[in-house]
Enzyme design. Structure first.
Site, PDB file in Angstrom:
ATOM      1  N   SER A 109       0.793  -1.258   0.044  1.00  0.00           N
ATOM      2  CA  SER A 109      -0.022  -0.005   0.076  1.00  0.00           C
ATOM      3  C   SER A 109       0.936   1.354   0.056  1.00  0.00           C
ATOM      4  O   SER A 109       0.658   2.364  -0.700  1.00  0.00           O
ATOM      5  CB  SER A 109      -0.970   0.029   1.136  1.00  0.00           C
ATOM      6  OG  SER A 109      -2.034  -1.083   1.022  1.00  0.00           O
ATOM      7  N   LYS A 128      -8.799  -5.331  11.514  1.00  0.00           N
ATOM      8  CA  LYS A 128      -9.857  -4.795  10.852  1.00  0.00           C
ATOM      9  C   LYS A 128     -11.196  -4.983  11.633  1.00  0.00           C
ATOM     10  O   LYS A 128     -12.075  -4.078  11.312  1.00  0.00           O
ATOM     11  CB  LYS A 128      -9.998  -5.552   9.267  1.00  0.00           C
ATOM     12  CG  LYS A 128      -8.947  -5.181   8.297  1.00  0.00           C
ATOM     13  CD  LYS A 128      -9.287  -6.142   6.970  1.00  0.00           C
ATOM     14  CE  LYS A 128      -8.235  -5.825   6.069  1.00  0.00           C
ATOM     15  NZ  LYS A 128      -8.431  -6.314   4.657  1.00  0.00           N
ATOM     16  N   ASP A 187     -12.792  -3.271   0.569  1.00  0.00           N
ATOM     17  CA  ASP A 187     -12.330  -4.808   0.180  1.00  0.00           C
ATOM     18  C   ASP A 187     -13.159  -5.279  -0.803  1.00  0.00           C
ATOM     19  O   ASP A 187     -12.812  -5.701  -1.983  1.00  0.00           O
ATOM     20  CB  ASP A 187     -12.113  -5.871   1.248  1.00  0.00           C
ATOM     21  CG  ASP A 187     -10.859  -5.099   1.983  1.00  0.00           C
ATOM     22  OD1 ASP A 187      -9.856  -4.692   1.351  1.00  0.00           O
ATOM     23  OD2 ASP A 187     -10.707  -5.590   3.218  1.00  0.00           O
TER      24      ASP A 187
END
Ligand code: ATR
Length: 276
Positions: A17, A66, A103
């Protein structure tokens, strides 16, 4: 003031990322940076408080935070709450931090043009499958079959979604010719695992699309097998790039170049892979 973004996780050093977002920020002439932050497992709350205190403009969250981050945010978008996981945090104009999940939508964008009439088979019912299943539902897809080694987990997901059906991996294998899109989300096929497949593909429909959410290796054993049937195969790199592009657009109000980024990352990972 210069904006800054981050990704938090543990481990974080292999995350693609930072490269991806730094490249996009530069390409679009935005005066901002994006940094990886390693967070100790029992320090998530302090890390989130620090990011807020330091005025971080937005961050991504990767494994294993998450789900755990949700209580520490000021608000969570309905869809991310339904999934039970957040991968993107956005700082609002009034300095609130809101969680989203890009996602599943990112994955679906990586498939290119697909139609709500398409019949979808999802292999796996873990965290990744949850995000993708919710995203398909939010886009109006109704023909969704979830196959999992532990059938009860697939049933729970189907009950929660209120669409689709849960089946065993064996059933999925036997009825494979009914599906237009087959999505492999189980942990089989990652580098450390063996080459076994969740299902055999000999009943694959002609012109099916076969996707795997794993991108390392670029061609998983599952995609390798699918390629024998001359169908379109899609690896997880597109999902990585498109979930990042969505996060980027939430933060910066503009869409970055996804095709060029996929190519750049393929070169970085060291392959000559093309989705086909
Ligand atoms: P993720 O968040 O990446 O989805 P996860 O939540 O741990 O990871 O889910 C892993 C998925 O891979 C599950 O669907 C799991 O099946 P079970 O629910 O039966 O555990 C699936 N999986 C893992 N190893 C598998 C194997 N050897 N064969 C088939 N499915 C497997």
């Amino acid at each position: 003031m210069k904006k800054w973004f981050a990704v938090i996780g543990n481990p974080i050093s292999h995350s693609l990322s930072p490269t991806m977002h730094e490249t996009w920020l530069k390409q679009l002439n935005l005066d901002a940076s994006y940094i990886p932050i390693h967070v100790e497992l029992d320090h998530l709350e302090q890390a989130v408080e620090s990011l807020k205190l330091l005025g971080c403009n937005g961050w991504n969250i990767t494994v294993p935070f998450k789900e755990a981050i949700i209580p520490f945010l000021d608000a969570v978008d309905d869809s991310a709450r339904g999934i039970g996981a957040v991968n993107t945090v956005v700082k609002t104009k009034d300095n609130k931090y809101v969680g989203y999940n890009t996602d599943g939508l990112g994955f679906i964008e990586s498939l290119g043009t697909i139609l709500p009439e398409h019949n979808i088979l999802l292999l796996g019912a873990g965290g990744a499958a949850r995000g993708i299943a919710h995203a398909f539902k939010s886009l109006g897809f109704i023909q969704l079959t979830i196959a999992n080694r532990t059938l009860a987990k697939a049933t729970t997901l189907v009950d929660e979604l209120k669409i689709g059906q849960a089946v065993t991996l064996k059933d999925a294998e036997n009825t494979l010719n009914e599906f237009d899109i087959v999505v492999q989300t189980t942990s089989l096929g990652m580098k450390s695992n063996d080459a076994s497949l969740p299902i055999q593909l000999n009943r694959l429909k002609e012109n099916a699309i076969v996707a795997d959410i794993v991108y390392n290796p670029l061609v998983t054993p599952f995609l390798e097998e699918a390629r024998k049937y001359n169908v379109r195969t899609i690896n997880g790199l597109g999902m990585l790039v498109h979930q990042g592009a969505l996060a980027f657009s939430y933060w910066n109000g503009m869409k970055p170049d996804t095709d060029g980024m996929i190519q750049q990352l393929v070169e970085q990972i060291g392959g000559n892979y093309v989705n086909r």
